[in-house]
Design a protein around this motif. Structure first.
Motif, PDB file in Angstrom:
ATOM      1  N   PHE A   1       0.820  -1.212   0.000  1.00 42.65           N
ATOM      2  CA  PHE A   1       0.000   0.000   0.000  1.00 42.65           C
ATOM      3  C   PHE A   1       0.857   1.267   0.000  1.00 42.65           C
ATOM      4  N   MET A   2       2.111   1.101  -0.481  1.00 40.66           N
ATOM      5  CA  MET A   2       3.032   2.245  -0.613  1.00 40.66           C
ATOM      6  C   MET A   2       3.068   2.669  -2.074  1.00 40.66           C
ATOM      7  N   CYS A   3       1.977   3.153  -2.565  1.00 45.63           N
ATOM      8  CA  CYS A   3       1.886   3.515  -3.973  1.00 45.63           C
ATOM      9  C   CYS A   3       2.626   4.833  -4.228  1.00 45.63           C
ATOM     10  N   GLU A   4       3.733   4.727  -4.979  1.00 46.62           N
ATOM     11  CA  GLU A   4       4.461   5.936  -5.336  1.00 46.62           C
ATOM     12  C   GLU A   4       3.653   6.763  -6.338  1.00 46.62           C
ATOM     13  N   GLU A   5       3.934   8.043  -6.343  1.00 43.44           N
ATOM     14  CA  GLU A   5       3.264   8.927  -7.294  1.00 43.44           C
ATOM     15  C   GLU A   5       3.654   8.506  -8.709  1.00 43.44           C
ATOM     16  N   PRO A   6       2.686   8.132  -9.560  1.00 40.49           N
ATOM     17  CA  PRO A   6       3.010   7.741 -10.938  1.00 40.49           C
ATOM     18  C   PRO A   6       3.740   8.858 -11.674  1.00 40.49           C
ATOM     19  N   CYS A   7       4.644   8.482 -12.581  1.00 36.91           N
ATOM     20  CA  CYS A   7       5.452   9.482 -13.280  1.00 36.91           C
ATOM     21  C   CYS A   7       4.981   9.693 -14.710  1.00 36.91           C
ATOM     22  N   ALA A   8       3.797   9.167 -15.048  1.00 42.07           N
ATOM     23  CA  ALA A   8       3.246   9.364 -16.395  1.00 42.07           C
ATOM     24  C   ALA A   8       1.729   9.259 -16.320  1.00 42.07           C
ATOM     25  N   GLU A   9       1.072   9.841 -17.318  1.00 44.56           N
ATOM     26  CA  GLU A   9      -0.378   9.723 -17.403  1.00 44.56           C
ATOM     27  C   GLU A   9      -0.834   9.991 -18.827  1.00 44.56           C
ATOM     28  N   THR A  10      -2.064   9.618 -19.118  1.00 44.67           N
ATOM     29  CA  THR A  10      -2.710   9.930 -20.387  1.00 44.67           C
ATOM     30  C   THR A  10      -4.095  10.476 -20.083  1.00 44.67           C
ATOM     31  N   PRO A  11      -4.745  11.091 -21.058  1.00 43.85           N
ATOM     32  CA  PRO A  11      -6.110  11.567 -20.806  1.00 43.85           C
ATOM     33  C   PRO A  11      -7.050  10.435 -20.400  1.00 43.85           C
ATOM     34  N   GLU A  12      -6.751   9.203 -20.892  1.00 44.29           N
ATOM     35  CA  GLU A  12      -7.604   8.048 -20.593  1.00 44.29           C
ATOM     36  C   GLU A  12      -7.253   7.376 -19.263  1.00 44.29           C
ATOM     37  N   PHE A  13      -6.077   7.723 -18.703  1.00 46.53           N
ATOM     38  CA  PHE A  13      -5.632   7.041 -17.485  1.00 46.53           C
ATOM     39  C   PHE A  13      -4.792   8.027 -16.665  1.00 46.53           C
ATOM     40  N   SER A  14      -5.489   8.786 -15.813  1.00 47.25           N
ATOM     41  CA  SER A  14      -4.845   9.861 -15.060  1.00 47.25           C
ATOM     42  C   SER A  14      -3.994   9.309 -13.920  1.00 47.25           C
ATOM     43  N   VAL A  15      -3.192  10.178 -13.334  1.00 45.76           N
ATOM     44  CA  VAL A  15      -2.366   9.810 -12.188  1.00 45.76           C
ATOM     45  C   VAL A  15      -3.226   9.255 -11.062  1.00 45.76           C
ATOM     46  N   GLU A  16      -4.326   9.932 -10.758  1.00 40.84           N
ATOM     47  CA  GLU A  16      -5.193   9.493  -9.657  1.00 40.84           C
ATOM     48  C   GLU A  16      -5.815   8.127  -9.953  1.00 40.84           C
TER      49      GLU A  16
END
Length: 472
Positions: free
Chosen positions: A377-392
């Motif tokens: 449950f230590m989810c690091e902040e994602p370093c990429a995103e797309t309009p179809e799949f946001s960071v959140e």
């Protein structure tokens, strides 16, 4: 031949991810230099995170040249080391994966930037090393691993504590997975070593490293030629090495009944397979060169031999979305492995997936970002995103995947974080279902540990067994 010239190597630590084995690349460079008369000391903070500060080693060892191996995930710590050692007015060399991929970013941090596998250029570079105002970029032709000396781990600070021995039987991987940067570091040309040399290396290491109690093969693709790995496993057994053996970076299409049977005889504790995605369209886009059916078949074979099965997935591959992650979750539950790793994509420079993200999404700062997470449950902040799949949505997908498939130990300090995610994402039902599954895992765990103890205690003894249990 140089005499009495000293070289000091560093490997920076990565937060929350200590290594059980020392850095193999630095051990090989140490062997190359010592063969030519250099004195070498390696300080591997990943292996010995509580080792003294770099200044202590510089004061005591008094090196003529210093080198640092760089990884994107450890650059913050590496920068601290560079800042500390720069005060000593000694030439600094950098190499490793990050230096190979991002060499232009390093010309103001080091005097020499070594690109690729450095065995063919390290001696000449050290011999001529001096301080420049701007770093020189040096490219290396990949060596033939058959011609390299055995790694020298006696050059490492704290080498007496090495209990997991890292071994290479080959270098390079001919496949072209979209997310993988191996081809830039060790090329797509598969270069095997002589099997007899690999076995002799282990035999010699056992005589020197008194705490050594297991062997891990770190090849980019050890099973590219099945006859190669079968020959190794047969000789490993014939020579009665008697140390549990593990192979990482395992592809499903590289496994067959004979290989798994040999691995079991070699006391292999588990086999991990890279699935990446259980969604057919996403899986096709990453260009792995195998099929999901290959993975199902290999998983069944591993279970048939009663070996622990681990699967690795990646969140955020080409065309991925929160909805498509459900296909990966379903695929994982269908296979029902013993453990699952859910990793966040890191689109490294030069990879096909980086090209895809540059066209279809956004990539943020990769420095100190690691794709590796371990179900805590230590989810690091994602370093990429797309309009179809946001960071959140990526963070939400990770927590959902953990709750539905990975009944990991919940540490007390992680409880507030878990409850925050449950409330944030409305995962009340998933959490309620997670609890009985987690309890069942806890009930099974003592029996799994007992089976492990019965299998490996005769070879590793009580000290080795305690170390191995700590990994579970």
């Amino acid at each position: 031949m140089e005499s009495n010239k000293k070289v000091l190597f560093f490997n920076a630590k990565r937060e929350k991810c200590d290594s059980d084995s020392p850095h193999l690349g630095l051990a090989t460079l140490a062997a190359v230099l010592k063969k030519s008369g250099y004195e070498v000391l390696v300080v591997d903070y990943q292996f010995k995170p509580n080792a003294p500060s770099p200044e202590i080693f510089l004061d005591d060892f008094k090196p003529d040249v210093m080198g640092i191996t760089l990884y994107t995930a450890t650059m913050n710590e590496a920068d601290k080391i560079i800042k500390q050692i720069s005060k000593f007015d000694i030439p600094i060399l950098v190499g490793g994966p990050h230096a190979t991929l991002y060499y232009n970013d390093l010309v103001n941090k080091a005097n020499y930037i070594l690109i690729g596998e450095a065995e063919n250029i390290i001696e000449e570079t050290v011999k001529k090393a001096n301080i420049h105002s701007k770093g020189l970029i040096i490219r290396s032709e990949p060596p033939d691993p058959k011609n390299l000396p055995f790694p020298d781990f006696t050059s490492f600070f704290g080498y007496g504590d090495i209990f997991v021995y890292p071994l290479l039987t080959s270098r390079g991987c001919p496949y072209n997975c979209s997310f993988c940067a191996v081809r830039f570091v060790s090329t797509r040309k598969w270069r095997p070593r002589w099997i007899e040399d690999c076995i002799e290396e282990v035999i010699q290491a056992k005589k020197v490293l008194k705490s050594m109690d297991s062997v891990v093969i770190y090849d980019d693709n050890a099973m590219f030629r099945k006859d190669h790995i079968k020959k190794f496993l047969n000789l490993y057994l014939d020579k009665n090495i008697n140390l549990p053996l593990t192979i990482i970076n395992t592809r499903a299409d590289g496994l067959d009944n004979e290989i798994i049977s040999l691995l079991k005889k070699a006391k292999c504790p588990s086999i991990g397979i890279g699935v990446e995605s259980g969604h057919p369209e996403v899986f096709e886009l990453i260009n792995k060169g195998e099929t999901l059916e290959d993975i199902v078949k290999a998983s069944k074979l591993i279970k048939k031999h009663k070996l622990s099965l681990q699967l690795c997935f990646v969140i955020g591959l080409e065309g991925d979305s929160y909805e498509k992650i459900q296909s990966s979750i379903d695929f994982a539950k269908k296979i029902n492995p013993d453990h699952i790793y859910w990793n966040m994509i890191t689109p490294f420079e030069g990879t096909k997936i980086r090209e895809w993200y540059d066209k279809n999404g956004s990539v943020f700062d990769l420095v100190n970002h690691s794709s590796y997470v371990d179900g805590d449950f230590m989810c690091e902040e994602p370093c990429a995103e797309t309009p179809e799949f946001s960071v959140e949505e990526r963070k939400k997908a990770y927590i959902l995947a953990i709750l539905k498939t990975n009944y990991t130990t919940l540490k007390f300090r992680d409880t507030p974080r878990l409850f925050f995610y449950i409330k944030e994402y409305g995962f009340y039902k998933e959490f309620i279902c997670w609890i009985p599954n987690k309890l069942w895992v806890n009930i099974k765990k003592p029996f799994l540990l007992l089976r492990l103890a019965i299998n490996i205690y005769p070879e590793v003894g009580m000290k080795g067994l305690i170390k191995r249990i700590k990994q579970y």
